[in-house]
Scaffold this motif. Structure first.
Motif, PDB file in Angstrom:
ATOM      1  N   VAL A  45       0.340  -1.844  -0.111  1.00 18.11           N
ATOM      2  CA  VAL A  45      -0.383  -0.203  -0.139  1.00 18.11           C
ATOM      3  C   VAL A  45       1.044   1.073  -0.070  1.00 18.11           C
ATOM      4  O   VAL A  45       1.615   1.805   0.529  1.00 18.11           O
ATOM      5  CB  VAL A  45      -0.827  -0.049   0.590  1.00 18.11           C
ATOM      6  N   ARG A  46       0.806   2.169  -0.586  1.00 19.54           N
ATOM      7  CA  ARG A  46       1.627   3.803  -0.640  1.00 19.54           C
ATOM      8  C   ARG A  46       1.704   3.972   0.206  1.00 19.54           C
ATOM      9  O   ARG A  46       0.209   4.000   0.868  1.00 19.54           O
ATOM     10  CB  ARG A  46       1.208   4.342  -2.476  1.00 19.54           C
ATOM     11  N   ALA A  47       2.399   4.208   0.370  1.00 14.99           N
ATOM     12  CA  ALA A  47       2.757   5.930   1.828  1.00 14.99           C
ATOM     13  C   ALA A  47       1.512   6.688   2.108  1.00 14.99           C
ATOM     14  O   ALA A  47       1.536   7.309   0.361  1.00 14.99           O
ATOM     15  CB  ALA A  47       3.612   6.302   2.078  1.00 14.99           C
ATOM     16  N   GLY A  48       1.155   6.767   3.267  1.00 16.11           N
ATOM     17  CA  GLY A  48      -0.550   7.856   2.715  1.00 16.11           C
ATOM     18  C   GLY A  48      -1.311   6.625   3.061  1.00 16.11           C
ATOM     19  O   GLY A  48      -2.131   7.867   2.636  1.00 16.11           O
ATOM     20  N   HIS A  49      -1.057   6.061   1.899  1.00 16.19           N
ATOM     21  CA  HIS A  49      -3.111   5.223   2.117  1.00 16.19           C
ATOM     22  C   HIS A  49      -3.014   4.647   3.036  1.00 16.19           C
ATOM     23  O   HIS A  49      -4.255   3.163   2.906  1.00 16.19           O
ATOM     24  CB  HIS A  49      -2.916   4.919   0.765  1.00 16.19           C
ATOM     25  N   GLN A  50      -2.405   4.497   4.077  1.00 18.95           N
ATOM     26  CA  GLN A  50      -2.373   3.174   4.996  1.00 18.95           C
ATOM     27  C   GLN A  50      -3.633   3.497   5.810  1.00 18.95           C
ATOM     28  O   GLN A  50      -3.873   5.322   6.361  1.00 18.95           O
ATOM     29  CB  GLN A  50      -1.024   2.899   6.151  1.00 18.95           C
ATOM     30  N   GLY A  51      -4.207   2.709   7.359  1.00 20.52           N
ATOM     31  CA  GLY A  51      -5.454   3.082   7.129  1.00 20.52           C
ATOM     32  C   GLY A  51      -6.998   2.906   7.342  1.00 20.52           C
ATOM     33  O   GLY A  51      -7.412   3.664   7.857  1.00 20.52           O
ATOM     34  N   GLN A  52      -6.853   2.700   5.412  1.00 21.37           N
ATOM     35  CA  GLN A  52      -8.364   3.150   4.929  1.00 21.37           C
ATOM     36  C   GLN A  52      -8.212   1.909   4.640  1.00 21.37           C
ATOM     37  O   GLN A  52      -9.675   1.768   4.097  1.00 21.37           O
ATOM     38  CB  GLN A  52      -8.146   4.180   3.517  1.00 21.37           C
ATOM     39  N   GLY A  53      -8.510   0.412   5.364  1.00 18.54           N
ATOM     40  CA  GLY A  53      -8.751  -0.896   5.227  1.00 18.54           C
ATOM     41  C   GLY A  53      -7.975  -1.768   3.957  1.00 18.54           C
ATOM     42  O   GLY A  53      -8.624  -2.226   3.157  1.00 18.54           O
ATOM     43  N   LEU A  54      -7.095  -0.338   2.574  1.00 21.06           N
ATOM     44  CA  LEU A  54      -6.402  -0.613   2.084  1.00 21.06           C
ATOM     45  C   LEU A  54      -6.076  -2.425   2.097  1.00 21.06           C
ATOM     46  O   LEU A  54      -6.425  -3.136   0.802  1.00 21.06           O
ATOM     47  CB  LEU A  54      -5.752  -0.228   0.875  1.00 21.06           C
ATOM     48  N   GLY A  55      -5.474  -2.270   2.635  1.00 24.49           N
ATOM     49  CA  GLY A  55      -4.676  -4.186   2.797  1.00 24.49           C
ATOM     50  C   GLY A  55      -5.023  -5.399   3.401  1.00 24.49           C
ATOM     51  O   GLY A  55      -5.190  -6.311   2.774  1.00 24.49           O
ATOM     52  N   ARG A  56      -6.712  -4.754   4.432  1.00 21.73           N
ATOM     53  CA  ARG A  56      -7.069  -5.693   4.816  1.00 21.73           C
ATOM     54  C   ARG A  56      -8.050  -6.050   3.476  1.00 21.73           C
ATOM     55  O   ARG A  56      -8.782  -7.082   3.004  1.00 21.73           O
ATOM     56  CB  ARG A  56      -8.024  -5.275   5.348  1.00 21.73           C
ATOM     57  N   ALA A  57      -8.501  -5.446   2.166  1.00 22.50           N
ATOM     58  CA  ALA A  57      -9.126  -5.736   1.347  1.00 22.50           C
ATOM     59  C   ALA A  57      -8.901  -6.222   0.449  1.00 22.50           C
ATOM     60  O   ALA A  57      -9.574  -7.717   0.019  1.00 22.50           O
ATOM     61  CB  ALA A  57     -10.329  -4.227   0.506  1.00 22.50           C
ATOM     62  N   LEU A  58      -7.425  -6.065   0.100  1.00 19.62           N
ATOM     63  CA  LEU A  58      -6.499  -6.563  -1.037  1.00 19.62           C
ATOM     64  C   LEU A  58      -5.938  -7.867  -0.391  1.00 19.62           C
ATOM     65  O   LEU A  58      -6.016  -9.006  -1.458  1.00 19.62           O
ATOM     66  CB  LEU A  58      -5.375  -5.664  -1.013  1.00 19.62           C
TER      67      LEU A  58
END
Length: 152
Positions: free
Chosen positions: A83-96
């Motif tokens: 996940v690109r820096a600055g985009h953590q904490g949005q649930g992206l990693g969990r969804a991916l």
């Protein structure tokens, strides 16, 4: 996942963007030049996708890729989650990660696993454990630990 983002299957035209994301992760950035030394290039990734040797998803917002995950359906290994820096904490990693698990199961893959950084100062160990992944006790030559996905 934050509704401003969209999860979808990776397309060939996304490959260059995944290399940009990989170079811009906060804890474990890897430059394209270093990946090339490992045999990981845009061409090799495109070919792996086309041959079905790799499953891959991206998360984008405003047509910009901010995260991706790739998995090997033959072995069940989650190869990379970034996940690109600055985009953590949005649930992206969990969804991916969930997309990878679902995709591997749909493909009839062996149980999912990955090599993850063992350094507790990094985000990855806590993230995977919070998702139910468990260490097996095995480590690779780089000191990464093998983690197994929770049962479905």
């Amino acid at each position: 996942m934050n509704p401003a983002y969209r999860l979808r299957v990776t397309q060939a035209q996304d490959i260059a963007a995944t290399f940009e994301v990989r170079a811009q992760t906060p804890d474990n950035a890897i430059a394209p030049e270093r990946l090339a030394l490992l045999g990981i290039t845009p061409d090799s990734q495109r070919e792996a996708l086309e041959r079905g040797e790799q499953l891959s998803w991206v998360v984008e917002r405003d047509a910009v890729v901010h995260g991706f995950c790739c998995a090997d359906p033959g072995s069940g290994e989650v190869l990379v989650l970034a996940v690109r820096a600055g985009h953590q904490g949005q649930g992206l990693g969990r969804a991916l990660l969930q997309a990878a698990l679902d995709g591997l199961r749909a493909a009839g893959s062996p149980p999912a696993w990955l090599w993850g950084a063992a350094d507790p100062s990094l985000r990855a160990p806590g993230f995977y454990r919070s998702q139910g992944w468990q260490p097996t006790g095995r480590r690779n030559a780089h000191g990464d630990e093998e983690l197994r996905a929770p049962p479905p």
